[in-house]
Design a protein around this motif. Structure first.
Motif, PDB file in Angstrom:
ATOM      1  N   PRO A  87      -8.905 -13.989  -3.975  1.00  0.00           N
ATOM      2  CA  PRO A  87      -8.448 -14.476  -5.544  1.00  0.00           C
ATOM      3  C   PRO A  87      -8.198 -13.511  -6.398  1.00  0.00           C
ATOM      4  O   PRO A  87      -7.231 -13.438  -7.277  1.00  0.00           O
ATOM      5  CB  PRO A  87      -9.612 -15.493  -5.873  1.00  0.00           C
ATOM      6  N   THR A  88      -9.210 -12.445  -6.768  1.00  0.00           N
ATOM      7  CA  THR A  88      -8.909 -11.409  -7.589  1.00  0.00           C
ATOM      8  C   THR A  88      -7.830 -10.495  -7.424  1.00  0.00           C
ATOM      9  O   THR A  88      -7.003 -10.137  -8.266  1.00  0.00           O
ATOM     10  CB  THR A  88     -10.221 -10.622  -7.505  1.00  0.00           C
ATOM     11  N   ARG A  89      -7.430 -10.331  -6.161  1.00  0.00           N
ATOM     12  CA  ARG A  89      -6.197  -9.624  -5.825  1.00  0.00           C
ATOM     13  C   ARG A  89      -4.876 -10.253  -5.957  1.00  0.00           C
ATOM     14  O   ARG A  89      -3.887  -9.906  -6.200  1.00  0.00           O
ATOM     15  CB  ARG A  89      -6.357  -9.121  -4.094  1.00  0.00           C
ATOM     16  N   HIS A  90      -4.981 -11.714  -5.827  1.00  0.00           N
ATOM     17  CA  HIS A  90      -3.998 -12.520  -6.087  1.00  0.00           C
ATOM     18  C   HIS A  90      -3.620 -12.230  -7.700  1.00  0.00           C
ATOM     19  O   HIS A  90      -2.340 -12.434  -7.909  1.00  0.00           O
ATOM     20  CB  HIS A  90      -4.197 -13.983  -5.919  1.00  0.00           C
ATOM     21  N   VAL A  91      -4.813 -12.557  -8.585  1.00  0.00           N
ATOM     22  CA  VAL A  91      -4.430 -12.260  -9.723  1.00  0.00           C
ATOM     23  C   VAL A  91      -3.861 -11.026 -10.432  1.00  0.00           C
ATOM     24  O   VAL A  91      -2.934 -10.917 -11.198  1.00  0.00           O
ATOM     25  CB  VAL A  91      -5.727 -12.619 -10.663  1.00  0.00           C
ATOM     26  N   ALA A  92      -4.357  -9.998  -9.739  1.00  0.00           N
ATOM     27  CA  ALA A  92      -3.667  -8.560  -9.956  1.00  0.00           C
ATOM     28  C   ALA A  92      -2.308  -8.444  -9.513  1.00  0.00           C
ATOM     29  O   ALA A  92      -1.577  -7.815 -10.312  1.00  0.00           O
ATOM     30  CB  ALA A  92      -4.561  -7.627  -8.964  1.00  0.00           C
ATOM     31  N   PHE A  93      -2.159  -9.180  -8.394  1.00  0.00           N
ATOM     32  CA  PHE A  93      -0.578  -9.075  -7.926  1.00  0.00           C
ATOM     33  C   PHE A  93       0.311  -9.982  -9.112  1.00  0.00           C
ATOM     34  O   PHE A  93       1.343  -9.412  -9.475  1.00  0.00           O
ATOM     35  CB  PHE A  93      -0.298  -9.577  -6.561  1.00  0.00           C
ATOM     36  N   LEU A  94      -0.188 -10.866  -9.423  1.00  0.00           N
ATOM     37  CA  LEU A  94       0.754 -12.117 -10.253  1.00  0.00           C
ATOM     38  C   LEU A  94       0.783 -11.495 -11.722  1.00  0.00           C
ATOM     39  O   LEU A  94       1.472 -12.182 -12.319  1.00  0.00           O
ATOM     40  CB  LEU A  94       0.288 -13.508 -10.107  1.00  0.00           C
ATOM     41  N   SER A 154      -0.721  -2.344  -8.797  1.00  0.00           N
ATOM     42  CA  SER A 154      -1.984  -3.114  -8.569  1.00  0.00           C
ATOM     43  C   SER A 154      -2.224  -2.771  -7.238  1.00  0.00           C
ATOM     44  O   SER A 154      -3.562  -2.667  -6.841  1.00  0.00           O
ATOM     45  CB  SER A 154      -1.529  -4.553  -8.595  1.00  0.00           C
ATOM     46  N   GLY A 155      -1.307  -2.379  -6.393  1.00  0.00           N
ATOM     47  CA  GLY A 155      -1.783  -1.928  -4.985  1.00  0.00           C
ATOM     48  C   GLY A 155      -1.803  -3.200  -4.035  1.00  0.00           C
ATOM     49  O   GLY A 155      -1.849  -2.855  -2.839  1.00  0.00           O
ATOM     50  N   VAL A 156      -1.547  -4.258  -4.530  1.00  0.00           N
ATOM     51  CA  VAL A 156      -1.634  -5.697  -3.662  1.00  0.00           C
ATOM     52  C   VAL A 156      -0.349  -5.885  -3.091  1.00  0.00           C
ATOM     53  O   VAL A 156       0.744  -5.947  -3.862  1.00  0.00           O
ATOM     54  CB  VAL A 156      -2.184  -6.721  -4.623  1.00  0.00           C
ATOM     55  N   ARG A 157      -0.054  -5.886  -1.855  1.00  0.00           N
ATOM     56  CA  ARG A 157       1.233  -6.147  -1.329  1.00  0.00           C
ATOM     57  C   ARG A 157       1.337  -7.507  -0.785  1.00  0.00           C
ATOM     58  O   ARG A 157       0.300  -8.122   0.023  1.00  0.00           O
ATOM     59  CB  ARG A 157       1.635  -5.083  -0.312  1.00  0.00           C
ATOM     60  N   PHE A 158       2.585  -8.177  -0.916  1.00  0.00           N
ATOM     61  CA  PHE A 158       2.831  -9.541  -0.085  1.00  0.00           C
ATOM     62  C   PHE A 158       4.205  -9.258   0.619  1.00  0.00           C
ATOM     63  O   PHE A 158       5.012  -8.516   0.028  1.00  0.00           O
ATOM     64  CB  PHE A 158       2.913 -10.696  -0.729  1.00  0.00           C
ATOM     65  N   ALA A 159       4.239  -9.598   1.937  1.00  0.00           N
ATOM     66  CA  ALA A 159       5.561  -9.510   2.616  1.00  0.00           C
ATOM     67  C   ALA A 159       6.650  -9.979   1.872  1.00  0.00           C
ATOM     68  O   ALA A 159       6.590 -11.153   1.216  1.00  0.00           O
ATOM     69  CB  ALA A 159       5.640  -9.959   4.061  1.00  0.00           C
ATOM     70  N   MET A 178       4.100 -16.030  -2.798  1.00  0.00           N
ATOM     71  CA  MET A 178       3.478 -15.183  -3.829  1.00  0.00           C
ATOM     72  C   MET A 178       4.508 -14.338  -4.541  1.00  0.00           C
ATOM     73  O   MET A 178       4.584 -14.096  -5.667  1.00  0.00           O
ATOM     74  CB  MET A 178       2.275 -14.283  -3.565  1.00  0.00           C
ATOM     75  N   ARG A 179       5.455 -13.665  -3.731  1.00  0.00           N
ATOM     76  CA  ARG A 179       6.673 -12.801  -4.154  1.00  0.00           C
ATOM     77  C   ARG A 179       7.342 -13.702  -5.253  1.00  0.00           C
ATOM     78  O   ARG A 179       7.941 -13.409  -6.069  1.00  0.00           O
ATOM     79  CB  ARG A 179       7.215 -12.231  -2.902  1.00  0.00           C
ATOM     80  N   ARG A 180       7.779 -14.838  -4.647  1.00  0.00           N
ATOM     81  CA  ARG A 180       8.521 -15.635  -5.299  1.00  0.00           C
ATOM     82  C   ARG A 180       8.020 -16.178  -6.739  1.00  0.00           C
ATOM     83  O   ARG A 180       8.912 -16.286  -7.921  1.00  0.00           O
ATOM     84  CB  ARG A 180       8.918 -17.084  -4.611  1.00  0.00           C
ATOM     85  N   LEU A 181       6.681 -16.272  -6.621  1.00  0.00           N
ATOM     86  CA  LEU A 181       5.809 -16.770  -7.980  1.00  0.00           C
ATOM     87  C   LEU A 181       5.976 -15.863  -8.975  1.00  0.00           C
ATOM     88  O   LEU A 181       6.158 -16.034 -10.019  1.00  0.00           O
ATOM     89  CB  LEU A 181       4.261 -17.367  -7.598  1.00  0.00           C
ATOM     90  N   ASP A 187      -7.062  -5.147   7.612  1.00  0.00           N
ATOM     91  CA  ASP A 187      -6.705  -4.122   6.450  1.00  0.00           C
ATOM     92  C   ASP A 187      -6.398  -4.670   5.126  1.00  0.00           C
ATOM     93  O   ASP A 187      -5.818  -4.010   4.186  1.00  0.00           O
ATOM     94  CB  ASP A 187      -5.474  -3.452   7.005  1.00  0.00           C
ATOM     95  N   ASN A 188      -6.797  -6.116   4.920  1.00  0.00           N
ATOM     96  CA  ASN A 188      -6.772  -6.619   3.612  1.00  0.00           C
ATOM     97  C   ASN A 188      -5.282  -7.066   3.294  1.00  0.00           C
ATOM     98  O   ASN A 188      -4.937  -7.439   2.021  1.00  0.00           O
ATOM     99  CB  ASN A 188      -7.344  -5.823   2.571  1.00  0.00           C
ATOM    100  N   THR A 189      -4.514  -6.820   4.154  1.00  0.00           N
ATOM    101  CA  THR A 189      -3.095  -7.456   3.673  1.00  0.00           C
ATOM    102  C   THR A 189      -3.153  -9.019   3.971  1.00  0.00           C
ATOM    103  O   THR A 189      -3.825  -9.648   4.669  1.00  0.00           O
ATOM    104  CB  THR A 189      -1.996  -7.044   5.035  1.00  0.00           C
ATOM    105  N   MET A 190      -2.782  -9.668   2.734  1.00  0.00           N
ATOM    106  CA  MET A 190      -2.684 -10.955   2.680  1.00  0.00           C
ATOM    107  C   MET A 190      -1.276 -11.744   2.958  1.00  0.00           C
ATOM    108  O   MET A 190      -0.235 -11.256   2.582  1.00  0.00           O
ATOM    109  CB  MET A 190      -2.866 -11.303   1.094  1.00  0.00           C
TER     110      MET A 190
END
Length: 327
Positions: free
Chosen positions: A182-189, A201-206, A211-214, A307-310
């Motif tokens: 959840p924390t990594r989602h907030v960092a990304f968004l 943020s270092g957080v990646r989504f494909a 999440m990329r669209r949001l 590897d923490n990829t979400m």
């Protein structure tokens, strides 16, 4: 393990209460994603699906008190406000009857006798694949989250078809990633540079992940309502619960609150481009304020790899509240 129930006509309905047999609870380790994990029998899970029609009927009747009794956590947060607003004109959601469920029953060894805090997940295949999370509170099974419609491929859970599934809090290889999801989602968004895929943020989504669209929506939203002023914020909503996946990953059920605050531009006395319909604002606030704050809850099922990829595998987004002011 993945336990499957195919009783004819079975749907998601929560009992007002049921017995405590078949539930053995163990307090969660420090840093766990959920308050407790417990061994739950198939009979116990089946009992939580019996009493067909209670929650669906409560929505049809606009019975907010019963809806509150049958829900907990993020689902109660959503439903209590939406049900109240529905009495004042908001289009109330219909709680559909789901069937063909696959139970995901987390178990911990050497548990102490107990019941509250026990939880399990369900992947219901019909009428459309969706996850549900049920939580036992005050001796009663309640809907904690759901439906969470599947938007990707449902991952196989640790243990396969012949063994117990594992709460991610009890699996060192999965616990950290699950807890931080959840924390990594907030960092990304909240990282505008993430729109290009190279955020700080270092957080990646494909590419193509919801999440990329949001994130793209959040970054572009202020420009689309000018001359109005619009600010956005993202917060964690409630606890996360997670199951271990083969190879050290986890399947995390969690929620985010996305907040939009809108007010007229300088020298104006009304919104030029209201984000929310006047009827919805009136249903939640009882009036027609010029400055409003809307809260949209995003309920998620997220696959976290070793590897923490979400990857988002389930998502539901609901307008849960509109208040007057910039809140």
């Amino acid at each position: 393990m993945l336990r499957r129930l195919t009783t004819l006509g079975l749907g998601l309905v929560l009992l007002a209460g049921c017995g405590t047999e078949g539930v053995r609870e163990t307090p969660a380790d420090p840093g766990a994603t959920s308050p407790a994990a417990a061994e739950i029998t198939t009979a116990d899970a089946q009992a939580a699906f019996d009493g067909l029609g209670d929650l669906s009927g409560a929505w049809k009747d606009g019975d907010c008190a019963t809806i509150e009794q049958l829900t907990t956590g993020v689902e109660r947060t959503i439903d209590s406000r939406v049900c109240a607003a529905a009495r004042d004109g908001l289009a109330a959601p219909a709680f559909r009857v789901y069937r063909d469920p696959e139970f995901l029953l987390p178990a911990r060894e050497d548990g102490e006798d107990g019941e509250d805090g026990a939880w399990f997940a369900v992947l219901a295949r019909k009428p459309e694949p969706a996850y549900f999370v049920l939580v036992r509170v005050d001796g009663r099974w309640r809907l904690g989250a759901g439906p969470i419609p599947l938007v990707g491929k449902a991952p196989e859970v640790e243990g396969g078809m012949d063994g117990e599934v594992t709460d991610a809090a009890a699996d060192p290889a999965a616990a950290v990633g699950a807890r931080l999801a959840p924390t990594r989602h907030v960092a990304f968004l909240t990282d505008p540079a993430g729109v290009s895929g190279d955020g700080v943020s270092g957080v990646r989504f494909a590419s193509g992940d919801p999440m990329r669209r949001l994130l793209t929506e959040l970054v572009r939203a202020p420009g689309r309502v000018r001359p109005d002023h619009l600010s956005t914020d993202v917060r964690i909503e409630g606890p996360a619960r997670a199951l271990a996946l083969p190879g050290g990953g986890s399947l995390v059920f969690h929620a985010l609150r996305v907040v939009f605050s809108q007010k007229p531009g300088s020298g104006r006395h009304s919104l030029a481009h209201p984000r929310y319909r006047a009827a919805d604002v009136r249903a939640f606030t009882g009036g027609a304020p010029t400055t409003v704050t809307g809260s949209e809850i995003v309920v998620l099922a997220t696959r976290v790899a070793k590897d923490n990829t979400m990857t988002t595998v389930g998502l539901r987004r609901v307008l849960a509240e509109i208040t007057e002011g910039s809140g």
